[in-house]
Design an enzyme around this catalytic site. Structure first.
Site, mmCIF file in Angstrom:
data_model
loop_
_atom_site.group_PDB
_atom_site.id
_atom_site.type_symbol
_atom_site.label_atom_id
_atom_site.label_comp_id
_atom_site.label_asym_id
_atom_site.label_seq_id
_atom_site.Cartn_x
_atom_site.Cartn_y
_atom_site.Cartn_z
ATOM 1 C CG ASP A 179 5.661 -0.720 -2.857
ATOM 2 O OD1 ASP A 179 5.202 0.031 -2.259
ATOM 3 O OD2 ASP A 179 6.523 -1.139 -2.734
ATOM 4 C CB THR A 183 3.180 15.455 8.976
ATOM 5 O OG1 THR A 183 4.142 14.365 9.018
ATOM 6 C CG2 THR A 183 2.980 15.812 10.737
ATOM 7 N NE ARG A 231 3.174 8.636 2.701
ATOM 8 C CZ ARG A 231 1.877 8.850 1.658
ATOM 9 N NH1 ARG A 231 1.776 9.929 1.078
ATOM 10 N NH2 ARG A 231 0.906 8.099 1.786
HETATM 11 N N1 URA Z 1 6.822 3.913 -4.916
HETATM 12 C C1 URA Z 1 6.648 2.730 -5.524
HETATM 13 O O1 URA Z 1 7.226 1.788 -5.161
HETATM 14 N N2 URA Z 1 5.712 2.886 -6.450
HETATM 15 C C2 URA Z 1 5.301 3.999 -7.076
HETATM 16 O O2 URA Z 1 4.346 3.790 -8.061
HETATM 17 C C3 URA Z 1 5.237 4.961 -6.315
HETATM 18 C C4 URA Z 1 6.109 5.128 -5.456
#
Ligand code: URA
Length: 208
Positions: free
Chosen positions: A199, A107, A103
């Site tokens: 995550d 932007t 990402r």
């Molecule tokens: N990516 C992840 O790993 N966890 C999330 O909660 C959102 C995106």
């Protein structure tokens, strides 16, 4: 767009264990592998079959085999690899591709850094795997690239989906069915799924 929630008790139980923040990486990966077997079973339910002769020890008889070109599994790096590994155990002959996106912090849009997919992608069922459908931006960008490369028959497989991500997918790729183990409440202000599991890449690889 069709959305299928795989609400099998084994999937739901294992997913709850994965959500628990005290579940360590090795167990998290093992649970993800087990769930991916069950999701792969669901997602391949409608694969066409054709009859081909098999010589048993007793006679030759026509028996069902999966028809057509081998399917393509496309992992969105890096968390997609957790789902990919499990599915490959069930479908070892599948062809495999990878899409790498990061990402852009200015932007906030996904930028491609890697793209490698199997030949004749237009003739294959393409299953895109990423455990978390959060904003949907990277998943939709990956699907854009796959369509650009010729893919026509695409399915998206994840573990958790946010309503926001499903909406983005329905708007941008209404032809792509989504299969998920659960639809959670919402995204928080930094794009994490709530209640979620954190995550997925960090939980898998212990990088938090
Ligand atoms: N990516 C992840 O790993 N966890 C999330 O909660 C959102 C995106």
């Amino acid at each position: 767009m069709t959305v299928t929630v795989v609400d099998h008790p084994l999937v739901q139980h294992k997913l709850s264990l994965m959500r628990d923040k005290s579940t360590p990486s090795n167990q998290f990966r093992q649970l993800l592998r087990e769930i991916s077997h069950l999701l792969a079973y669901e997602v391949t339910r409608d694969l066409p079959l054709e009859m081909r002769d098999v010589e048993t020890p007793l006679q030759t008889a026509a028996m069902p085999h999966i028809a057509g070109k081998k399917l393509a599994l496309i992992s969105i790096l890096r968390a997609g690899n957790g789902l990919l590994d499990g599915i490959l155990e069930l479908i070892p002959s599948a062809r495999v591709g990878f899409v790498g996106l990061y990402r852009d912090e200015e932007t906030l849009t996904p930028v491609q850094y890697y793209f490698k997919v199997p030949q004749a992608i237009e003739d294959r069922l393409v299953i895109v795997v990423d455990p978390m459908l959060a904003t949907g931006n990277s998943s939709c960008a990956a699907i854009d690239m796959l369509k650009e490369a010729g893919a026509k028959n695409i399915l998206f497989l994840c573990l958790l989906a946010a309503p926001e991500g499903l909406q983005t997918m329905a708007t941008q790729h209404p032809d792509v069915p989504v299969v998920t183990a659960a639809i959670d409440k919402k995204l928080n202000e930094i794009g994490y799924i709530i209640p979620g599991l954190g995550d997925a890449g960090d939980r898998m690889y212990g990088t938090a």
